[in-house]
Design a protein around this motif. Structure first.
Motif, mmCIF file in Angstrom:
data_model
loop_
_atom_site.group_PDB
_atom_site.id
_atom_site.type_symbol
_atom_site.label_atom_id
_atom_site.label_comp_id
_atom_site.label_asym_id
_atom_site.label_seq_id
_atom_site.Cartn_x
_atom_site.Cartn_y
_atom_site.Cartn_z
ATOM 1 N N ARG A 312 0.806 -1.206 0.000
ATOM 2 C CA ARG A 312 0.000 0.000 0.000
ATOM 3 C C ARG A 312 0.844 1.263 0.000
ATOM 4 N NH1 ARG A 312 -3.360 -1.698 4.935
ATOM 5 N NH2 ARG A 312 -4.454 0.289 4.762
ATOM 6 N N THR A 313 2.094 1.125 -0.445
ATOM 7 C CA THR A 313 2.979 2.285 -0.482
ATOM 8 C C THR A 313 2.341 3.437 -1.250
ATOM 9 O OG1 THR A 313 4.893 0.852 -0.373
ATOM 10 C CG2 THR A 313 5.261 3.064 -1.180
ATOM 11 N N LYS A 314 1.767 3.097 -2.400
ATOM 12 C CA LYS A 314 1.163 4.144 -3.227
ATOM 13 C C LYS A 314 0.030 4.835 -2.453
ATOM 14 C CE LYS A 314 -0.001 5.623 -7.600
ATOM 15 N NZ LYS A 314 0.726 5.790 -8.848
ATOM 16 N N GLU A 315 -0.795 4.008 -1.803
ATOM 17 C CA GLU A 315 -1.901 4.561 -1.014
ATOM 18 C C GLU A 315 -1.370 5.512 0.058
ATOM 19 O OE1 GLU A 315 -4.384 1.645 1.014
ATOM 20 O OE2 GLU A 315 -4.741 3.127 2.600
ATOM 21 N N ILE A 316 -0.297 5.089 0.723
ATOM 22 C CA ILE A 316 0.277 5.942 1.766
ATOM 23 C C ILE A 316 0.748 7.257 1.154
ATOM 24 C CG2 ILE A 316 2.121 6.127 3.479
ATOM 25 C CD1 ILE A 316 1.959 2.960 3.557
ATOM 26 N N GLY A 317 1.390 7.143 -0.025
ATOM 27 C CA GLY A 317 1.845 8.342 -0.731
ATOM 28 C C GLY A 317 0.688 9.278 -1.029
ATOM 29 N N ILE A 318 -0.411 8.711 -1.510
ATOM 30 C CA ILE A 318 -1.579 9.530 -1.847
ATOM 31 C C ILE A 318 -2.108 10.217 -0.599
ATOM 32 C CG2 ILE A 318 -3.970 9.462 -2.643
ATOM 33 C CD1 ILE A 318 -3.137 7.110 -4.465
ATOM 34 N N ARG A 319 -2.239 9.428 0.473
ATOM 35 C CA ARG A 319 -2.769 10.008 1.709
ATOM 36 C C ARG A 319 -1.880 11.143 2.201
ATOM 37 N NH1 ARG A 319 -6.863 7.076 4.010
ATOM 38 N NH2 ARG A 319 -7.224 5.026 3.075
ATOM 39 N N LYS A 320 -0.567 10.926 2.142
ATOM 40 C CA LYS A 320 0.333 11.970 2.618
ATOM 41 C C LYS A 320 0.261 13.191 1.708
ATOM 42 C CE LYS A 320 3.819 10.856 5.325
ATOM 43 N NZ LYS A 320 5.173 10.500 5.755
ATOM 44 N N ALA A 321 0.153 12.949 0.405
ATOM 45 C CA ALA A 321 0.079 14.068 -0.532
ATOM 46 C C ALA A 321 -1.173 14.898 -0.271
ATOM 47 C CB ALA A 321 0.071 13.549 -1.962
ATOM 48 N N LEU A 322 -2.221 14.259 0.246
ATOM 49 C CA LEU A 322 -3.473 14.977 0.480
ATOM 50 C C LEU A 322 -3.561 15.554 1.887
ATOM 51 C CD1 LEU A 322 -5.921 12.577 -1.328
ATOM 52 C CD2 LEU A 322 -4.912 14.699 -2.173
ATOM 53 N N GLY A 323 -2.476 15.405 2.649
ATOM 54 C CA GLY A 323 -2.452 16.080 3.943
ATOM 55 C C GLY A 323 -2.432 15.185 5.155
ATOM 56 N N ALA A 324 -2.282 13.854 4.962
ATOM 57 C CA ALA A 324 -2.166 12.990 6.136
ATOM 58 C C ALA A 324 -0.832 13.260 6.815
ATOM 59 C CB ALA A 324 -2.249 11.524 5.724
ATOM 60 N N THR A 325 -0.862 13.428 8.132
ATOM 61 C CA THR A 325 0.386 13.629 8.864
ATOM 62 C C THR A 325 0.980 12.260 9.189
ATOM 63 O OG1 THR A 325 -0.773 13.610 10.950
ATOM 64 C CG2 THR A 325 -0.460 15.749 9.917
ATOM 65 N N LYS A 326 2.206 12.281 9.679
ATOM 66 C CA LYS A 326 2.849 11.045 10.136
ATOM 67 C C LYS A 326 1.967 10.357 11.159
ATOM 68 C CE LYS A 326 7.752 11.928 9.698
ATOM 69 N NZ LYS A 326 9.037 11.965 10.367
ATOM 70 N N TYR A 327 1.435 11.181 12.062
ATOM 71 C CA TYR A 327 0.601 10.635 13.130
ATOM 72 C C TYR A 327 -0.628 9.933 12.541
ATOM 73 C CZ TYR A 327 -2.765 10.421 16.858
ATOM 74 O OH TYR A 327 -3.720 9.977 17.740
ATOM 75 N N ASN A 328 -1.241 10.567 11.517
ATOM 76 C CA ASN A 328 -2.417 9.953 10.877
ATOM 77 C C ASN A 328 -2.085 8.569 10.346
ATOM 78 O OD1 ASN A 328 -3.387 13.129 9.456
ATOM 79 N ND2 ASN A 328 -4.227 12.112 11.263
ATOM 80 N N VAL A 329 -0.974 8.486 9.632
ATOM 81 C CA VAL A 329 -0.603 7.213 9.006
ATOM 82 C C VAL A 329 -0.233 6.191 10.078
ATOM 83 C CG1 VAL A 329 0.998 6.093 7.418
ATOM 84 C CG2 VAL A 329 0.174 8.394 6.932
ATOM 85 N N LEU A 330 0.545 6.647 11.044
ATOM 86 C CA LEU A 330 0.946 5.755 12.139
ATOM 87 C C LEU A 330 -0.271 5.176 12.842
ATOM 88 C CD1 LEU A 330 3.784 5.139 13.737
ATOM 89 C CD2 LEU A 330 2.655 6.458 15.511
ATOM 90 N N SER A 331 -1.213 6.052 13.182
ATOM 91 C CA SER A 331 -2.364 5.569 13.950
ATOM 92 C C SER A 331 -3.248 4.685 13.086
ATOM 93 C CB SER A 331 -3.148 6.727 14.560
ATOM 94 O OG SER A 331 -3.723 7.500 13.551
ATOM 95 N N GLN A 332 -3.292 4.975 11.771
ATOM 96 C CA GLN A 332 -4.088 4.110 10.908
ATOM 97 C C GLN A 332 -3.545 2.677 10.927
ATOM 98 O OE1 GLN A 332 -4.465 5.220 6.751
ATOM 99 N NE2 GLN A 332 -5.041 3.119 6.244
#
Ligand SMILES: Nc1ncnc2c1ncn2[C@@H]1O[C@H](COP(=O)(O)OP(=O)(O)OP(=O)(O)O)[C@@H](O)[C@H]1O
Ligand SMILES: [Mg+2]
Lengths: 425, 237
Positions: A312-332
């Motif tokens: 899901r690397t691409k998905e993570i990239g998309i989420r981060k590009a749209l404003g997900a913070t490190k914390y958002n991704v970590l907690s997800q």
């Protein structure tokens, strides 16, 4: 981002990767299953025992030649020369124990067939020989008819009181009182029936017949050790009575001062304590197995999460590009691994509880439900756990595993560079 | 007036093993608020790289980038994430939609990270999909949509947060000319509302919607000029 959102994403990720998820859930499930299953089974056994394995009444202790339960070969060897407690000794003890409320004497014979006319029981009926107080010390109550009289005990009369299972089998209709039945081929007159006290270990609670101890010894032989049951008048005098009876029996059995007793005491409490001693090791074993299974499952979770992060690397990239913070991704990703291990835990608790309670069905003992909060099914030197506490602890532990093994993959995901992640195909 | 975007001597070098690729050699651009800029140039000239830098997705190898007067190089990850979420709407050349989510959820995504409530989010996302005329495809996944429809989902997602700057990398590349004109109408409207718009395109017709055209070649700015014969908003070509 709300928790609900993360949990939703987690469930979605699990749905999308079905097979892999199932395999990991299985790992967690087996771990929790083994621990909950064993604990519940032990809880059921303990429940059964506390409901009266020995049938001793309140404030009652029993004296017999050997300790009960599994004493090891070593002590068996050491105690092999112990002499029987003879009926004469026991009777003498009875005469001298006026301090006690009841003193019952008993002997047992197991696996007998009882017949009435053409009907036969299985060869599993227990045959008790009891003195006049024996029914009281065993906490057996007469339902119909009567118990035997002093005179019947003195004269070794062929009278018998029968347990509820035997009544059910031999007298499905009609009144057993006054009928003649055969035990092991000999004839006895039924004078009473016992109240059914519900199941116990082996389901033999009502599967017994009771005759005067004298009759029993005439029939099955005198070369056996008599069990003595003593009921104190109340809780306050219990210890005094116990110590007094020790002295009395030592004198009767001529134990020299300074030598240890050549007989054993036990009570419901000591039986339970002994049961706990033996099952403690089993429980520790179960905890050990569970820990290994959970460790393996934890590594499984970590592996799945790492694969998932890569996929899901691409998905993570998309989420981060749209404003997900490190914390958002970590907690997800952390939520995902915790939800994962929780589902496994719940499966383990459900299957474990079912498994453990199958034991209760087999033993005809009361079940221990997973939400039971009154019976301690695991007693450790520090803390006792009821089924409910055990299950909650298991779930907390599962979350803990989810976090511990999920944190590295989640951290990896959170620290991906957005541009590189977006380029990932 | 302080420019929204101030890029000075920015260089971006990719290192591929032993080979160095200079995607941006030396680029300086100032863009004021409410400008409408088209970036043009041949394939591989560095347009997408420049957009990524402007969009705070990529960091330059050297040089200065100030966004609203703040040095982007000094910002931490959270500040960058916040700018990407709130201030910038990015339409990617390759769309970058979540393959497993439907159009609606894809458009909702930026709103999730801005902390909007679920019900409000849905309303806003539906509205944005309405702008690109995809009301009837809201529950389709990207692989159930045509290339042009995917592009429109990507545009809706960029618009949904109502960002002050729209960065669009070839936003009409996959659209027929009629839909392309509609989308350009959308950008023109946004520009009329005071937003800053930067778009990459190969097509002169599209570029002529902008006020200003920047031509890039081999990582350098070849030409930077104002458009004289601008296509006016609402006028069909
Ligand atoms: N991650 C990367 N690693 C290595 N080289 C890269 C990377 N990204 C871009 N490049 C190189 O940088 C140069 C500029 O790429 P860029 O994507 O900016 O081109 P572009 O102008 O957008 O082209 P197109 O019109 O085809 O989209 C290209 O030569 C490309 O090969
Ligand atoms: Mg490009």
């Amino acid at each position: 981002m709300q928790l609900q959102e993360s949990v939703g994403m987690a469930l979605n990720a699990i749905r999308v990767n079905k097979l892999r998820s199932v395999l990991t859930l299985l790992g967690i499930g087996v771990g929790v299953f083994s621990i909950i299953g064993v604990m519940t089974a032990m809880g059921v056994l303990q429940n059964a025992i506390e409901n009266g394995v020995s049938d001793l009444g309140a404030n009652t202790f029993q004296i017999q030649k050997f300790p009960i339960g599994n004493f090891n070969d070593n002590s068996r060897w050491r105690l092999r020369n112990r002499k029987n407690i003879t009926y004469e000794q026991a009777d003498m003890f009875y005469d001298r124990m006026k301090l006690a409320k009841f003193v019952g004497l008993e002997v047992w014979e197991f696996g007998k067939v009882v017949e009435y006319k053409k009907i036969k029981t299985n060869p599993s009926v227990q045959v008790a020989g009891e003195s006049i107080d024996g029914l009281a010390t065993n906490n057996w109550n007469v339902e119909d008819g009567r118990s035997f009289t002093n005179q019947e005990v003195q004269s070794a009369a062929n009278v018998i009181v029968i347990g509820s299972d035997v009544v059910k089998k031999l007298f499905p209709i009609g009144n057993p009182i006054g009928e003649l039945i055969r035990v092991d081929g000999r004839q006895y007159k039924v004078i009473g029936t016992l109240v059914n006290k519900g199941g116990m270990l082996g389901g033999t609670q009502g599967n017994l017949v009771v005759m005067p101890i004298t009759t029993h010894m005439n029939t099955y032989g005198k070369e056996r050790s008599v069990n003595i049951m003593v009921t104190a008048r109340d809780q306050k005098t219990y210890n005094d009575v116990l110590e007094f009876s020790r002295g009395v029996l030592r004198v009767i059995r001529q134990v020299p001062p300074g030598e240890p007793d050549d007989f054993e005491f036990f009570s419901n409490e000591t039986i339970i304590a002994q049961f706990n001693d033996t099952t403690f090791m089993i429980k520790i074993g179960a905890v050990g197995i569970a820990c290994i299974a959970l460790l393996a499952a934890g590594i499984g979770i970590m592996n799945i999460m790492l694969v998932s992060v890569t996929e899901r690397t691409k998905e993570i990239g998309i989420r981060k590009a749209l404003g997900a913070t490190k914390y958002n991704v970590l907690s997800q990703f952390l939520t995902e691994s915790v939800v994962f291990s929780q589902i496994g835990g719940v499966i383990g608790i459900i299957t474990g509880s079912i498994m453990g309670n199958i034991v209760s069905l087999l033993l005809d003992a009361p079940p221990v439900y997973p939400w039971n909060n009154s019976v301690a099914i695991l007693q450790t030197p520090f803390l006792d756990f009821t089924a409910l506490q055990m299950n909650i602890t298991a779930l907390i532990f599962c979350s803990f595993i989810g976090i511990v093994f999920g944190v590295y993959p989640a951290w990896k995901a959170a620290n991906l560079d957005p541009i590189e992640a977006l380029r990932f195909e | 007036m302080q420019p929204v975007i101030n890029i000075k001597n920015v260089k971006k070098t990719y290192i591929m093993g032993t080979v160095e690729v200079n995607a941006l050699v030396d680029v300086s651009i100032r863009i004021q608020k409410n400008e409408y800029v088209a970036i043009m140039g041949p394939s591989g000239s560095g347009k997408s790289t420049l957009m990524n830098v402007i969009g705070c997705l990529d960091t330059p190898t050297s040089g200065l980038y100030e966004f609203n007067g703040v040095n982007v190089g000094d910002m931490n990850d959270n500040e960058l994430a916040k700018i990407r979420n709130k201030d910038i709407g990015f339409v990617f050349q390759t769309f970058n939609l979540l393959a497993r989510s439907d159009a609606l959820h894809n458009v909702e995504l930026p709103l999730i990270y801005s902390g909007m409530k679920k019900t409000d989010r849905k309303v806003r996302a539906e509205e944005a999909l309405g702008h690109v005329r995809l009301e009837d495809r809201m529950h389709h996944k990207p692989n159930e949509l045509s290339g042009g429809q995917r592009q429109r989902v990507a545009i809706a997602r960029a618009l949904v947060t109502n960002p002050s700057i729209i960065l669009a990398d070839e936003p009409t590349g996959n659209l027929d000319s009629k839909t392309g004109v509609e989308i350009m109408g959308l950008f023109n409207d946004l520009h009329a509302q005071g937003n800053t718009i930067i778009l990459v395109t190969h097509e002169e017709d599209i570029a002529r919607h902008a006020h200003r055209i920047i031509r890039v070649r081999d990582g350098l700015i070849e030409k930077d000029f104002m458009v004289e014969d601008r296509v006016l908003p609402g006028v069909n070509v």
